[in-house]
Design a protein around this motif. Sequence first.
Motif, short mmCIF file in Angstrom:
data_model
loop_
_atom_site.label_atom_id
_atom_site.label_comp_id
_atom_site.label_asym_id
_atom_site.label_seq_id
_atom_site.Cartn_x
_atom_site.Cartn_y
_atom_site.Cartn_z
N LYS A 74 0.73 -1.29 0.00
CA LYS A 74 0.06 0.04 0.11
C LYS A 74 0.85 1.37 -0.07
O LYS A 74 0.38 2.25 -0.64
N ALA A 75 1.95 1.07 0.93
CA ALA A 75 3.06 2.34 0.76
C ALA A 75 3.41 2.61 -0.70
O ALA A 75 3.42 3.85 -0.93
N GLN A 76 3.77 1.60 -1.19
CA GLN A 76 4.32 1.70 -2.66
C GLN A 76 3.17 2.40 -3.36
O GLN A 76 3.63 3.24 -4.46
N GLN A 77 2.00 2.00 -3.46
CA GLN A 77 0.98 2.40 -4.43
C GLN A 77 0.69 3.72 -4.08
O GLN A 77 0.26 4.45 -5.19
N LYS A 78 0.82 4.31 -2.79
CA LYS A 78 0.38 5.51 -2.59
C LYS A 78 1.53 6.71 -2.46
O LYS A 78 1.56 7.62 -2.30
N ALA A 79 2.65 6.29 -2.79
CA ALA A 79 3.76 7.04 -2.83
C ALA A 79 3.77 8.18 -3.64
O ALA A 79 4.22 9.42 -3.07
N PHE A 80 3.32 7.86 -4.84
CA PHE A 80 3.01 9.06 -5.82
C PHE A 80 2.23 10.27 -5.26
O PHE A 80 2.68 11.14 -5.32
N SER A 81 1.09 9.69 -4.90
CA SER A 81 0.14 10.67 -4.60
C SER A 81 0.39 11.63 -3.28
O SER A 81 0.26 12.58 -3.04
N SER A 82 1.12 10.52 -2.16
CA SER A 82 1.33 11.19 -0.80
C SER A 82 2.46 11.97 -0.85
O SER A 82 2.58 13.05 0.15
N TYR A 83 3.60 11.72 -1.65
CA TYR A 83 4.80 12.47 -1.30
C TYR A 83 5.41 13.04 -2.47
O TYR A 83 5.83 14.19 -2.67
N LEU A 84 5.17 12.36 -3.79
CA LEU A 84 5.83 12.83 -5.05
C LEU A 84 4.96 14.14 -5.50
O LEU A 84 5.50 15.03 -6.00
N VAL A 85 3.60 14.05 -5.45
CA VAL A 85 2.90 15.23 -6.13
C VAL A 85 3.02 16.48 -5.03
O VAL A 85 3.31 17.52 -5.52
N PRO A 86 2.94 16.17 -3.80
CA PRO A 86 3.02 17.35 -2.67
C PRO A 86 4.59 17.92 -2.91
O PRO A 86 4.57 18.99 -2.90
N PHE A 87 5.46 17.09 -3.23
CA PHE A 87 7.00 17.71 -3.59
C PHE A 87 6.85 18.37 -4.77
O PHE A 87 7.41 19.76 -4.51
N PHE A 88 6.30 18.35 -5.89
CA PHE A 88 6.45 19.20 -6.86
C PHE A 88 5.29 20.21 -6.68
O PHE A 88 5.75 21.47 -7.34
N ILE A 89 4.16 20.14 -5.87
CA ILE A 89 3.16 21.37 -5.57
C ILE A 89 3.99 22.28 -4.82
O ILE A 89 3.77 23.33 -4.95
N MET A 90 4.83 21.72 -3.77
CA MET A 90 5.62 22.56 -3.03
C MET A 90 6.66 23.28 -3.85
O MET A 90 6.80 24.49 -3.47
N THR A 91 7.36 22.72 -4.71
CA THR A 91 8.33 23.26 -5.56
C THR A 91 7.89 24.39 -6.33
O THR A 91 8.54 25.46 -6.43
N ILE A 92 6.71 24.05 -6.95
CA ILE A 92 6.10 25.21 -7.88
C ILE A 92 5.37 26.35 -7.06
O ILE A 92 5.90 27.43 -7.60
N LEU A 93 4.98 26.01 -5.89
CA LEU A 93 4.35 27.14 -5.23
C LEU A 93 5.46 28.15 -4.47
O LEU A 93 5.51 29.27 -4.77
N LEU A 109 -6.43 17.03 -6.91
CA LEU A 109 -6.37 17.48 -8.62
C LEU A 109 -5.37 17.11 -9.32
O LEU A 109 -5.39 16.83 -10.44
N VAL A 110 -4.21 17.35 -8.93
CA VAL A 110 -3.11 17.19 -9.71
C VAL A 110 -2.95 15.75 -9.76
O VAL A 110 -2.38 15.08 -10.87
N THR A 111 -3.10 14.82 -8.77
CA THR A 111 -3.20 13.43 -8.59
C THR A 111 -3.93 12.88 -9.75
O THR A 111 -3.69 11.97 -10.59
N THR A 112 -5.14 13.26 -9.84
CA THR A 112 -6.21 13.07 -10.69
C THR A 112 -5.93 13.18 -12.13
O THR A 112 -5.79 12.59 -13.02
N PHE A 113 -5.39 14.44 -12.37
CA PHE A 113 -5.03 14.88 -13.56
C PHE A 113 -3.64 14.02 -14.15
O PHE A 113 -3.82 13.49 -15.32
N GLU A 114 -2.85 13.64 -13.32
CA GLU A 114 -1.91 12.70 -13.74
C GLU A 114 -1.95 11.42 -13.98
O GLU A 114 -1.69 10.92 -15.11
#
Length: 338
Positions: A63-82, A317-322
């Motif tokens: 489960k951790a592997q499946q949620k890694a993208f939405s839980s950490y990588l997406v927030p990482f890029f959102i934080m970077t862009i903001l 929103l970002v996760t769903t789009f991706e």
Amino acid sequence: MSRERDYLFSNIKAFLIVMVVFGHFLELNESTVINDYVKMFIYFFHMPAFIFISGYFTKDVEKAQQKAFSSYLVPFFIMTILYCIAYPFIARGLVFRVVNPIFAAWYLQVLFFYKVSMKYLVKIKYILPISVFMSLAAGMVPVLGKNFSLQRTFALFPMFLLGYYCKEEHVNKLRAIPKKITVSILCVFAAGFYIFNHQYQLTYALLMNAESYHAVGVSNASGILVRVLIFCIALLFISLFLNLFPNKKTWYSYIGDNTLAVYSLHGIFYLYCKKNGVFQGVSPVTAILIELLVSAVIVFLFTLPKVNGLYGKLICLVTTFENNRIYGRKKHVEESTV
């Protein structure tokens, strides 16, 4: 896992996120004995404790592997862009960094690496002692630095694994220790750390675990000793927190369940204060007290349901789009090969 146990970690995380914000604001002050002591005291435990707790809640590695993208990588890029958008207004120039993460985004990057790889790493025999060896050895490798948070990834991995291997019965044994003993240990350590740091002047950069020993100006031997010291102190504090914090729902439990927005966005206030010298000219003790209050207010504001909910919707929103983009591409490839 029981609901009661969840509140224990929620309560601990609420305290830790205040310390994260507070620790960053302390960096704005001039170097004084009291400021450096408080800052280094906090940096010994706050991020290692967060890493430990993240490992504790990674028992289901699939489960951790499946949620890694939405839980950490997406927030990482959102934080970077903001921060890229905000930088011209709150700091200087335009900054967009992925290889060398901006501000505190390294934590999300490191957790993404852990969550994705745990499924495979836990199958390795003696992975815990191996991780300790690699953590200490990584500090001797100059190329492992801030890029892709590689130094921190190796340095903090033992803490993540210790959290993963920590079981509820271990927590219960720690909680069975009389709190008088726990408080006494905490007081003795606080006094001992003050004396030790005054005598040996520990290098603050070492506590960051961001660069090699050589890069922060210490020998490999000294760097290894300090990293071992950090492990021991961090584990001591984690044990104290597990013993001292209540395992019942409190008025601040909800803060510990909603730390992502605080962690991701508090740096905007920090960078604004840094650019404008907000705390310059204020006496050291007064500055520390004001910054602690400001930290608590920031945590309160960013954990308000509307603010936290809005940030959560942005991530969704970002996760769903991706996901739709990836699914659409895969579907197109499948149709093309029919």
